[in-house]
Motif scaffolding. Structure first.
Motif, mmCIF file in Angstrom:
data_model
loop_
_atom_site.group_PDB
_atom_site.id
_atom_site.type_symbol
_atom_site.label_atom_id
_atom_site.label_comp_id
_atom_site.label_asym_id
_atom_site.label_seq_id
_atom_site.Cartn_x
_atom_site.Cartn_y
_atom_site.Cartn_z
ATOM 1 N N TYR A 160 15.380 19.845 12.549
ATOM 2 C CA TYR A 160 16.969 19.876 11.739
ATOM 3 C C TYR A 160 17.046 18.816 12.324
ATOM 4 O O TYR A 160 17.872 17.828 10.832
ATOM 5 C CB TYR A 160 17.485 21.418 11.479
ATOM 6 C CG TYR A 160 17.021 22.237 11.300
ATOM 7 C CD1 TYR A 160 16.739 22.669 10.136
ATOM 8 C CD2 TYR A 160 17.687 23.836 12.181
ATOM 9 C CE1 TYR A 160 16.214 24.185 9.753
ATOM 10 C CE2 TYR A 160 17.107 24.991 11.909
ATOM 11 C CZ TYR A 160 16.626 25.138 10.709
ATOM 12 O OH TYR A 160 16.451 26.177 9.748
ATOM 13 N N GLU A 174 20.875 37.684 11.421
ATOM 14 C CA GLU A 174 22.601 38.047 11.115
ATOM 15 C C GLU A 174 22.402 39.441 11.585
ATOM 16 O O GLU A 174 23.418 39.643 11.488
ATOM 17 C CB GLU A 174 21.408 38.141 9.433
ATOM 18 C CG GLU A 174 21.181 36.947 8.664
ATOM 19 C CD GLU A 174 21.483 36.492 7.015
ATOM 20 O OE1 GLU A 174 20.992 38.053 7.058
ATOM 21 O OE2 GLU A 174 21.483 36.130 6.937
ATOM 22 N N TYR A 177 28.720 19.351 7.662
ATOM 23 C CA TYR A 177 28.968 20.478 8.022
ATOM 24 C C TYR A 177 29.593 21.787 8.309
ATOM 25 O O TYR A 177 30.433 21.000 9.266
ATOM 26 C CB TYR A 177 27.446 20.784 9.132
ATOM 27 C CG TYR A 177 26.174 20.671 8.946
ATOM 28 C CD1 TYR A 177 25.700 20.625 7.966
ATOM 29 C CD2 TYR A 177 25.510 19.338 8.999
ATOM 30 C CE1 TYR A 177 23.803 20.834 7.535
ATOM 31 C CE2 TYR A 177 24.238 18.557 8.963
ATOM 32 C CZ TYR A 177 23.839 19.391 8.581
ATOM 33 O OH TYR A 177 22.127 18.270 7.349
ATOM 34 N N GLN A 213 29.878 24.521 9.166
ATOM 35 C CA GLN A 213 29.951 25.432 10.446
ATOM 36 C C GLN A 213 29.714 24.480 11.697
ATOM 37 O O GLN A 213 29.612 22.608 11.798
ATOM 38 C CB GLN A 213 29.325 26.690 10.846
ATOM 39 C CG GLN A 213 27.635 26.167 10.707
ATOM 40 C CD GLN A 213 27.095 24.814 9.672
ATOM 41 O OE1 GLN A 213 27.765 25.286 8.639
ATOM 42 N NE2 GLN A 213 25.830 24.708 10.306
ATOM 43 N N SER A 231 21.286 29.161 14.736
ATOM 44 C CA SER A 231 21.814 30.126 15.007
ATOM 45 C C SER A 231 21.302 31.048 15.406
ATOM 46 O O SER A 231 20.073 30.974 15.142
ATOM 47 C CB SER A 231 22.506 30.302 13.302
ATOM 48 O OG SER A 231 20.178 29.913 13.339
ATOM 49 N N VAL A 255 27.046 24.592 4.458
ATOM 50 C CA VAL A 255 27.512 25.511 4.524
ATOM 51 C C VAL A 255 26.220 26.200 5.795
ATOM 52 O O VAL A 255 26.250 27.309 6.473
ATOM 53 C CB VAL A 255 28.336 26.686 4.240
ATOM 54 C CG1 VAL A 255 29.261 26.690 3.824
ATOM 55 C CG2 VAL A 255 26.676 27.172 2.980
ATOM 56 N N LYS A 256 25.092 25.003 6.021
ATOM 57 C CA LYS A 256 23.765 25.487 6.362
ATOM 58 C C LYS A 256 23.396 24.582 6.746
ATOM 59 O O LYS A 256 23.702 23.692 6.844
ATOM 60 C CB LYS A 256 22.779 26.234 5.785
ATOM 61 C CG LYS A 256 21.735 27.187 6.650
ATOM 62 C CD LYS A 256 20.597 27.559 5.330
ATOM 63 C CE LYS A 256 19.803 28.704 6.107
ATOM 64 N NZ LYS A 256 18.855 29.109 5.076
ATOM 65 N N LEU A 257 22.705 24.913 8.434
ATOM 66 C CA LEU A 257 22.253 23.203 9.094
ATOM 67 C C LEU A 257 21.284 23.848 8.018
ATOM 68 O O LEU A 257 19.962 24.511 8.394
ATOM 69 C CB LEU A 257 22.346 24.279 10.831
ATOM 70 C CG LEU A 257 21.972 22.865 11.435
ATOM 71 C CD1 LEU A 257 22.202 21.634 11.131
ATOM 72 C CD2 LEU A 257 21.331 22.612 12.721
ATOM 73 N N GLN A 258 20.736 22.281 7.891
ATOM 74 C CA GLN A 258 19.367 22.301 7.233
ATOM 75 C C GLN A 258 19.580 20.512 6.522
ATOM 76 O O GLN A 258 20.889 19.760 6.926
ATOM 77 C CB GLN A 258 18.671 22.592 5.969
ATOM 78 C CG GLN A 258 20.794 22.306 4.564
ATOM 79 C CD GLN A 258 19.766 23.988 3.641
ATOM 80 O OE1 GLN A 258 19.319 24.546 3.487
ATOM 81 N NE2 GLN A 258 21.315 23.271 2.244
#
Length: 374
Positions: A280, A253, A243, A245, A250, A335-338
């Motif tokens: 997650y 936005e 990851y 990031q 998170s 780029v995204k926690l998944q």
């Protein structure tokens, strides 16, 4: 025409320019600029060369005797001197060594050409003479090639180490017998099927404070000078997820306000965040991954769930090391926690943390420790 206004060539050039014409002005100025550049670097030539202190445009300080680093970090504006810089960079890109020789030799040739120009020779005559000398030098060099160079086996450690000693001794005089076999071993381990496609970025150097040059050794794998964030220190045959990031909850936005009227609502709000993060992490574990690599911080709650599902956590803050890690394992930086897809996972035969200890002083018997990961 208004009095005092520039005209002709003066009107086409910006204010502060300098215009030279003729051999005595233009050619001599170009030679002086190239000689000044060569004068700065030639004192760094050889194993006993002097170090230079260079501050680049980003205010970063370099103290080095490597001519390639010096000319790369310097801002050279003179057109003729830029040609020498380009020649030095081409030499570094093609061969990887000999940049200072290019600058020094060019400076000496131009210095001798200056004497010939003052004696009345034309520039074309001097260039023709230098071209004949270059042709003769190439003929002489053919007779100086070591025997069986065309049949050199790049996978033979002893042969490669012998050919490396000359280049190593120019930087580390007296240590070439120690370093040449190590360099040969490291390069042979990563040489591709076609040696012409060898990538120097596949060989990295990690310095551990307190060690000496004789303590150097080759580690087959990628080495990171840091410990893992959890209690899991060794994993074998592991799938890796990366990851870019941090691994943590998170925020939204946009900014917003949450109105909580009771303790029960507060507890439910916190539990919903916790359940989402657990979902997650569970998705990562269900994908088969055993190692989680983060480019940012790993939160305490995320660390709790990583430990719960027996996942190793590694933090790599450097984006360059992250890129090398992805290339080494075949992973794709997310780029995204998944939960990762199967084609986004990398693979490592073994990931472990070991304590690297060495005694660097026989008098004090002090031990300096650091962690290495491979």
């Amino acid at each position: 025409m208004t009095m005092g206004m520039p005209y002709g060539l003066q009107a086409m050039l910006k204010e502060g320019h300098k215009h030279f014409s003729g051999v005595e002005e233009a050619v001599m100025k170009n030679i002086d600029a190239c000689k000044a550049l060569a004068q700065m670097t030639k004192t760094s030539l050889g194993p006993n060369g002097m170090n230079k202190m260079v501050i680049n445009h980003l205010e970063k300080l370099f103290v080095t005797s490597d001519a390639s680093t010096i000319v790369t970090e310097m801002d050279v504006y003179h057109p003729a001197a830029k040609l020498l810089v380009m020649a030095a960079k081409a030499q570094a890109g093609e061969v990887g060594d000999g940049t200072n020789l290019v600058l020094t030799l060019a400076g000496e040739l131009l210095g001798n050409a200056e004497v010939l120009l003052r004696d009345g020779l034309h520039t074309s005559e001097i260039a023709d003479g230098y071209q004949r000398a270059a042709d003769k030098a190439l003929q002489v060099l053919e007779g100086l090639v070591l025997p069986r160079t065309d049949q050199l086996d790049v996978k033979d450690k002893a042969t490669v180490a012998t050919r490396l000693k000359g280049s190593v001794s120019s930087k580390q005089l007296g240590y070439e017998d120690l370093l040449a076999p190590l360099i040969a071993e490291a390069c042979i381990d990563v040489v591709p099927t076609n040696p012409a496609n060898f990538n120097v970025d596949n060989v990295r150097i990690v310095k551990i404070l307190g060690g000496a040059l004789p303590d150097s050794r080759v580690v087959k794998g990628m080495m990171l000078k840091r410990d893992t964030d959890g209690t899991i220190k060794s994993v074998k045959d592991a799938k890796v997820v990366v990851y870019a990031q941090g691994v943590d909850t998170s925020g939204p936005e946009t900014k917003g306000t949450v109105l909580i009227k009771s303790a029960e609502e507060l507890e439910n709000y916190s539990r919903s965040e916790e359940n989402k993060l657990q979902e997650y992490i569970k998705g990562i574990a269900d994908s088969g991954a055993k190692v989680v690599v983060s480019g940012g911080n790993i939160g305490e709650m995320a660390m709790h769930f990583l430990e719960k599902y027996s996942l190793m956590a590694i933090r790599i803050p450097s984006k360059f090391d992250m890129r090398r890690f992805c290339r080494a394992t075949g992973a794709v930086a997310l780029v995204k926690l998944q939960a990762p897809q199967p084609d986004e996972l990398g693979f490592a035969k073994q990931v472990n943390v070991s304590l690297f200890a060495l005694q660097f002083s026989s008098q004090c018997c002090s031990t300096v420790t650091g962690y290495w990961l491979c």
